[in-house]
Design a protein around this motif. Structure first.
Motif, mmCIF file in Angstrom:
data_model
loop_
_atom_site.group_PDB
_atom_site.id
_atom_site.type_symbol
_atom_site.label_atom_id
_atom_site.label_comp_id
_atom_site.label_asym_id
_atom_site.label_seq_id
_atom_site.Cartn_x
_atom_site.Cartn_y
_atom_site.Cartn_z
ATOM 1 N N ALA A 187 -20.796 4.463 2.856
ATOM 2 C CA ALA A 187 -20.576 4.813 1.666
ATOM 3 C C ALA A 187 -19.392 5.117 1.095
ATOM 4 C CB ALA A 187 -21.627 5.949 1.496
ATOM 5 N N LYS A 188 -18.692 5.863 2.137
ATOM 6 C CA LYS A 188 -17.076 6.574 1.989
ATOM 7 C C LYS A 188 -16.349 5.385 1.972
ATOM 8 C CE LYS A 188 -16.361 11.127 3.822
ATOM 9 N NZ LYS A 188 -15.506 11.954 4.780
ATOM 10 N N ILE A 189 -16.464 4.389 2.880
ATOM 11 C CA ILE A 189 -15.525 3.276 3.079
ATOM 12 C C ILE A 189 -15.435 2.298 1.919
ATOM 13 C CG2 ILE A 189 -14.762 1.368 4.481
ATOM 14 C CD1 ILE A 189 -15.704 3.199 6.931
ATOM 15 N N SER A 190 -16.848 2.079 1.404
ATOM 16 C CA SER A 190 -16.950 0.965 0.674
ATOM 17 C C SER A 190 -16.281 1.316 -1.009
ATOM 18 C CB SER A 190 -18.499 0.789 0.424
ATOM 19 O OG SER A 190 -19.188 1.788 -0.023
ATOM 20 N N GLU A 191 -16.077 2.565 -1.054
ATOM 21 C CA GLU A 191 -15.419 3.111 -2.472
ATOM 22 C C GLU A 191 -13.911 2.875 -2.305
ATOM 23 O OE1 GLU A 191 -17.330 4.061 -5.115
ATOM 24 O OE2 GLU A 191 -19.021 3.439 -3.969
ATOM 25 N N LEU A 192 -13.420 2.652 -1.244
ATOM 26 C CA LEU A 192 -11.962 2.741 -0.969
ATOM 27 C C LEU A 192 -11.276 1.349 -1.328
ATOM 28 C CD1 LEU A 192 -11.568 4.911 2.200
ATOM 29 C CD2 LEU A 192 -11.382 5.795 -0.154
ATOM 30 N N PRO A 193 -10.077 1.380 -1.902
ATOM 31 C CA PRO A 193 -9.183 0.209 -2.152
ATOM 32 C C PRO A 193 -8.422 -0.246 -0.988
ATOM 33 C CG PRO A 193 -8.371 1.800 -3.382
ATOM 34 C CD PRO A 193 -9.393 2.675 -2.845
ATOM 35 N N LEU A 194 -9.206 -0.452 0.058
ATOM 36 C CA LEU A 194 -8.463 -0.632 1.242
ATOM 37 C C LEU A 194 -8.470 -2.328 1.453
ATOM 38 C CD1 LEU A 194 -7.231 -0.051 3.905
ATOM 39 C CD2 LEU A 194 -9.169 0.577 4.787
ATOM 40 N N TYR A 195 -7.567 -2.995 1.573
ATOM 41 C CA TYR A 195 -7.734 -4.557 1.549
ATOM 42 C C TYR A 195 -7.033 -4.738 3.169
ATOM 43 C CZ TYR A 195 -7.587 -4.716 -3.540
ATOM 44 O OH TYR A 195 -8.163 -4.534 -4.808
ATOM 45 N N LEU A 196 -7.790 -5.655 3.819
ATOM 46 C CA LEU A 196 -7.588 -6.321 5.178
ATOM 47 C C LEU A 196 -7.173 -7.840 4.957
ATOM 48 C CD1 LEU A 196 -10.479 -4.511 7.016
ATOM 49 C CD2 LEU A 196 -8.263 -3.610 6.586
ATOM 50 N N ASP A 197 -6.073 -8.265 5.521
ATOM 51 C CA ASP A 197 -5.863 -9.581 5.387
ATOM 52 C C ASP A 197 -5.623 -9.928 7.070
ATOM 53 O OD1 ASP A 197 -4.370 -12.128 5.556
ATOM 54 O OD2 ASP A 197 -3.441 -11.403 3.571
ATOM 55 N N ASP A 198 -6.636 -10.969 7.736
ATOM 56 C CA ASP A 198 -6.263 -11.292 9.070
ATOM 57 C C ASP A 198 -6.081 -12.965 8.962
ATOM 58 O OD1 ASP A 198 -8.698 -12.419 8.076
ATOM 59 O OD2 ASP A 198 -10.146 -11.807 9.514
ATOM 60 N N THR A 199 -5.169 -13.187 7.991
ATOM 61 C CA THR A 199 -4.544 -14.830 7.917
ATOM 62 C C THR A 199 -4.002 -15.058 9.381
ATOM 63 O OG1 THR A 199 -4.143 -14.372 5.738
ATOM 64 C CG2 THR A 199 -3.073 -16.243 6.799
ATOM 65 N N CYS A 200 -4.481 -16.121 9.892
ATOM 66 C CA CYS A 200 -3.813 -16.763 11.268
ATOM 67 C C CYS A 200 -2.316 -17.006 11.178
ATOM 68 C CB CYS A 200 -4.626 -17.905 11.695
ATOM 69 S SG CYS A 200 -6.197 -17.474 12.459
ATOM 70 N N SER A 201 -1.591 -16.858 12.070
ATOM 71 C CA SER A 201 -0.274 -17.350 11.968
ATOM 72 C C SER A 201 0.478 -16.587 10.786
ATOM 73 C CB SER A 201 0.024 -18.649 12.160
ATOM 74 O OG SER A 201 -0.449 -19.224 13.398
ATOM 75 N N ILE A 202 0.368 -15.458 10.489
ATOM 76 C CA ILE A 202 0.605 -14.817 9.212
ATOM 77 C C ILE A 202 2.259 -15.039 8.916
ATOM 78 C CG2 ILE A 202 1.081 -12.267 9.779
ATOM 79 C CD1 ILE A 202 -0.568 -11.738 7.295
ATOM 80 N N ASP A 203 2.551 -15.304 7.759
ATOM 81 C CA ASP A 203 4.021 -15.577 7.417
ATOM 82 C C ASP A 203 4.554 -14.545 6.361
ATOM 83 O OD1 ASP A 203 5.599 -16.811 5.016
ATOM 84 O OD2 ASP A 203 5.899 -18.192 6.894
ATOM 85 N N ILE A 204 5.790 -14.008 6.616
ATOM 86 C CA ILE A 204 6.492 -13.019 5.877
ATOM 87 C C ILE A 204 6.237 -13.313 4.232
ATOM 88 C CG2 ILE A 204 8.910 -14.046 5.932
ATOM 89 C CD1 ILE A 204 7.853 -10.125 6.033
ATOM 90 N N GLU A 205 6.600 -14.565 3.899
ATOM 91 C CA GLU A 205 6.510 -14.706 2.507
ATOM 92 C C GLU A 205 5.058 -14.740 2.122
ATOM 93 O OE1 GLU A 205 8.897 -15.307 0.687
ATOM 94 O OE2 GLU A 205 10.513 -15.495 2.394
ATOM 95 N N HIS A 206 4.091 -14.805 2.892
ATOM 96 C CA HIS A 206 2.634 -14.521 2.507
ATOM 97 C C HIS A 206 2.389 -12.955 2.474
ATOM 98 C CE1 HIS A 206 -1.903 -14.584 2.534
ATOM 99 N NE2 HIS A 206 -1.745 -13.694 3.394
ATOM 100 N N ILE A 207 3.012 -12.349 3.043
ATOM 101 C CA ILE A 207 2.768 -10.749 3.083
ATOM 102 C C ILE A 207 3.626 -10.483 1.657
ATOM 103 C CG2 ILE A 207 3.607 -8.592 4.046
ATOM 104 C CD1 ILE A 207 3.277 -10.268 6.843
ATOM 105 N N VAL A 208 4.783 -10.735 1.681
ATOM 106 C CA VAL A 208 5.294 -10.230 0.209
ATOM 107 C C VAL A 208 4.727 -10.628 -0.983
ATOM 108 C CG1 VAL A 208 7.554 -10.851 -0.996
ATOM 109 C CG2 VAL A 208 7.724 -10.465 1.519
ATOM 110 N N PHE A 209 4.316 -12.027 -0.987
ATOM 111 C CA PHE A 209 3.464 -12.424 -2.010
ATOM 112 C C PHE A 209 2.174 -11.777 -2.482
ATOM 113 C CE2 PHE A 209 -0.178 -14.721 -3.960
ATOM 114 C CZ PHE A 209 0.087 -15.380 -5.100
ATOM 115 N N GLN A 210 1.441 -11.090 -1.267
ATOM 116 C CA GLN A 210 0.420 -10.337 -1.422
ATOM 117 C C GLN A 210 0.700 -8.883 -2.069
ATOM 118 O OE1 GLN A 210 -2.888 -11.430 -1.452
ATOM 119 N NE2 GLN A 210 -2.725 -13.657 -0.764
#
Length: 199
Positions: free
Chosen positions: A123-146
């Motif tokens: 109940a606590k966690i579901s209310e939080l604006p916490l975003y998880l990104d597990d994109t494979c082979s993550i690229d710096i440009e993807h991080i900056v864009f997000q």
């Protein structure tokens, strides 16, 4: 580039904030007093790199900080993972918040108190604006864009990158220079008033 009077106005506005107590440093709290004291809290634009030997708990610390900052600020925290899936990260956060070992949750080896604690944590966690990104082979440009996209839409309280060595970018360069360039790019995010932690 901006004139110094704009920075002065920003500082004065923060000093006038009556919600802060005398002696309290401006910035977000990690939830760990000793760490907050070392970091002097995290102001806008901080870039913090956490280093240690493997299996020392860097990811666990980063997840705790992500949860604590999100809970405290009620603003988005972005967590980019290079080694774990979003589900595995969520399971770990659930264990942290419920104070139940994540391996017990995985094995469904739970007693009645554990189940109640997990229900409250969900109940606590579901209310939080916490975003998880597990994109494979993550690229710096993807991080900056997000980061820029979510910052524009909702604002961003903190960005966590776990972990630096597996972030891709500038493939034409040798790895040492790639890391240097990636750090410069991350520093530019920090200049854009985004806090970042790299465990």
């Amino acid at each position: 580039m901006e004139r110094i009077n704009l920075s002065l106005m920003s500082i004065l506005k923060k000093l006038e904030d009556k919600s802060k107590t005398i002696g309290e440093t401006i910035g977000v709290q990690t939830g760990f007093r000793a760490l907050d004291k070392i970091l002097n809290k995290m102001g806008n634009g901080n870039l913090v790199v956490i280093g240690s030997r493997p299996e020392m708990g860097k990811t666990s610390l980063a997840l705790n900080v992500a949860y604590n900052v999100c809970l405290d600020t009620k603003r988005p925290v972005l967590y980019f993972a290079t080694e774990m899936t979003s589900e595995a990260l969520t399971l770990n956060i659930l264990g942290i918040v419920a104070k139940v070992e994540s391996k017990l949750i995985r094995k469904k080896n739970l007693n009645e108190n554990d189940i109640k604690a997990i229900a409250k944590a969900v109940a606590k966690i579901s209310e939080l604006p916490l975003y998880l990104d597990d994109t494979c082979s993550i690229d710096i440009e993807h991080i900056v864009f997000q980061c820029r996209k979510i910052k524009e839409d909702e604002g961003v309280s903190l960005v966590i990158l776990d972990y630096l060595q597996l972030i891709k970018g500038y493939d034409q360069l040798e790895r040492g220079l790639q890391i240097d360039k990636i750090m410069v790019k991350l520093a530019s995010l920090s200049i854009g008033r985004i806090r970042a932690i790299i465990p």
